[in-house]
Design a protein around this motif. Structure first.
Motif, short mmCIF file in Angstrom:
data_model
loop_
_atom_site.label_atom_id
_atom_site.label_comp_id
_atom_site.label_asym_id
_atom_site.label_seq_id
_atom_site.Cartn_x
_atom_site.Cartn_y
_atom_site.Cartn_z
N GLU A 9 0.95 -1.27 0.06
CA GLU A 9 0.07 0.10 -0.03
C GLU A 9 0.88 1.19 -0.01
O GLU A 9 1.85 1.51 0.89
CB GLU A 9 -1.05 -0.04 1.18
CG GLU A 9 -2.18 -0.86 1.08
CD GLU A 9 -3.10 -0.51 0.34
OE1 GLU A 9 -3.42 0.85 -0.11
OE2 GLU A 9 -3.65 -1.26 -0.69
N ALA A 10 0.72 2.05 -0.88
CA ALA A 10 1.53 3.22 -1.05
C ALA A 10 1.00 4.48 -0.17
O ALA A 10 -0.34 4.39 -0.12
CB ALA A 10 1.53 3.86 -2.41
N ARG A 11 1.88 4.91 0.47
CA ARG A 11 1.20 6.36 1.39
C ARG A 11 1.37 7.63 0.46
O ARG A 11 1.94 7.77 -0.33
CB ARG A 11 2.42 6.56 2.47
CG ARG A 11 2.50 5.53 3.49
CD ARG A 11 3.39 6.24 4.74
NE ARG A 11 4.42 6.73 4.33
CZ ARG A 11 5.52 6.58 4.14
NH1 ARG A 11 5.69 5.00 4.10
NH2 ARG A 11 6.60 7.11 3.99
N GLU A 12 0.21 8.30 0.84
CA GLU A 12 -0.06 9.52 0.11
C GLU A 12 0.49 10.88 0.83
O GLU A 12 0.41 10.72 2.15
CB GLU A 12 -1.51 9.93 -0.25
CG GLU A 12 -1.89 9.35 -1.50
CD GLU A 12 -3.49 9.73 -1.57
OE1 GLU A 12 -3.88 11.27 -1.60
OE2 GLU A 12 -4.14 8.85 -2.02
N THR A 47 2.42 12.88 -3.58
CA THR A 47 3.55 11.90 -3.89
C THR A 47 3.02 10.77 -3.16
O THR A 47 2.66 10.41 -2.21
CB THR A 47 4.70 12.35 -3.13
OG1 THR A 47 5.02 13.52 -3.49
CG2 THR A 47 5.98 11.43 -3.29
N TYR A 48 3.41 9.47 -3.97
CA TYR A 48 2.79 8.08 -3.26
C TYR A 48 4.17 7.56 -3.16
O TYR A 48 5.17 7.52 -3.94
CB TYR A 48 2.35 7.29 -4.63
CG TYR A 48 1.00 8.11 -5.03
CD1 TYR A 48 -0.18 7.77 -4.40
CD2 TYR A 48 0.72 8.81 -6.11
CE1 TYR A 48 -1.39 8.28 -4.75
CE2 TYR A 48 -0.33 9.30 -6.46
CZ TYR A 48 -1.62 9.10 -5.80
OH TYR A 48 -2.75 9.71 -5.94
N GLU A 106 9.36 6.47 -4.64
CA GLU A 106 8.32 7.43 -4.83
C GLU A 106 8.02 7.78 -6.23
O GLU A 106 8.62 7.72 -7.16
CB GLU A 106 8.51 8.56 -3.89
CG GLU A 106 9.74 9.38 -4.25
CD GLU A 106 9.91 10.66 -3.37
OE1 GLU A 106 9.99 11.67 -3.85
OE2 GLU A 106 10.02 10.53 -2.14
N THR A 109 5.66 11.32 -8.05
CA THR A 109 4.86 12.48 -7.59
C THR A 109 4.14 13.04 -8.90
O THR A 109 4.70 12.94 -9.98
CB THR A 109 5.90 13.82 -7.23
OG1 THR A 109 6.56 13.35 -5.91
CG2 THR A 109 5.19 15.00 -6.83
N SER A 156 -0.28 -0.71 -10.81
CA SER A 156 -1.57 -0.28 -9.71
C SER A 156 -2.87 0.00 -10.44
O SER A 156 -2.83 0.76 -11.47
CB SER A 156 -1.03 0.57 -8.56
OG SER A 156 -0.90 1.70 -9.22
N ASN A 164 -4.49 3.02 -3.75
CA ASN A 164 -3.07 3.13 -3.49
C ASN A 164 -2.31 1.66 -3.52
O ASN A 164 -1.12 1.62 -3.08
CB ASN A 164 -3.03 3.83 -2.09
CG ASN A 164 -3.30 5.30 -2.06
OD1 ASN A 164 -3.68 5.86 -3.47
ND2 ASN A 164 -3.05 5.97 -1.21
#
Length: 155
Positions: free
Chosen positions: A45-48, A56-57, A100, A102, A142, A147
């Motif tokens: 799971e990517a953080r936002e 930015t992920y 990351e 962006t 994805s 996310n």
């Protein structure tokens, strides 16, 4: 003429040869296809992180644990909840020990998704092919509305 139309209708309505290749053991996870074997992608799971018009992920770790030497990878996914036709592929930047990307929400600046082709090969089984040669680095495949990221590294 009638016989020709009947044959044509039969050819259109009858499916071609059944898919006989490997099938993913888990649903909703893309697998890299390596010479008839399947390699599970790294599911995270990517953080936002939002800053003005940029999102930015962020994904922990300096590189994916899943590696492939294939610069035009092919994936198989058994779709249950996810729609593979909504997948996007991006190259990730490695910074400060994490990966990351962006994306600018207003000006649509920044990276564009890498073109992929999604084909239904059997009921609920999709083949995802990258349409160009990828350079070495980390990538995220994805769904465009999630996310959840399926990561891999080309080396």
């Amino acid at each position: 003429m009638r016989a020709f139309c009947t044959i044509l209708l039969f050819a259109v309505l009858c499916p071609g040869a059944e898919y006989s290749g490997p099938r993913p053991p888990k649903a909703d996870i893309p697998y890299l296809l390596h010479a008839g074997k399947l390699v599970e992608t790294e599911a995270v799971e990517a953080r936002e992180q939002q800053k003005k018009d940029d999102v930015t992920y962020i994904i922990d770790g300096a590189g994916s644990t899943v590696k492939t030497p294939i610069s035009e990878p092919v994936f198989l996914i058994e779709a249950a909840k996810l729609d593979p036709r909504r997948f996007e592929l991006y190259k990730m930047d490695v910074k400060n020990g994490h990966r990351e990307i962006t994306i600018n929400q207003k000006r649509k600046k920044g990276p564009r998704p890498i073109h992929i082709e999604v084909t239904l090969v059997a009921e609920k089984l999709y083949r995802i092919e990258v349409s160009q040669s990828l350079e070495n680095g980390d990538y995220s495949l994805s769904p465009s509305d999630s996310n959840t990221a399926f990561c891999f590294q080309v080396y």
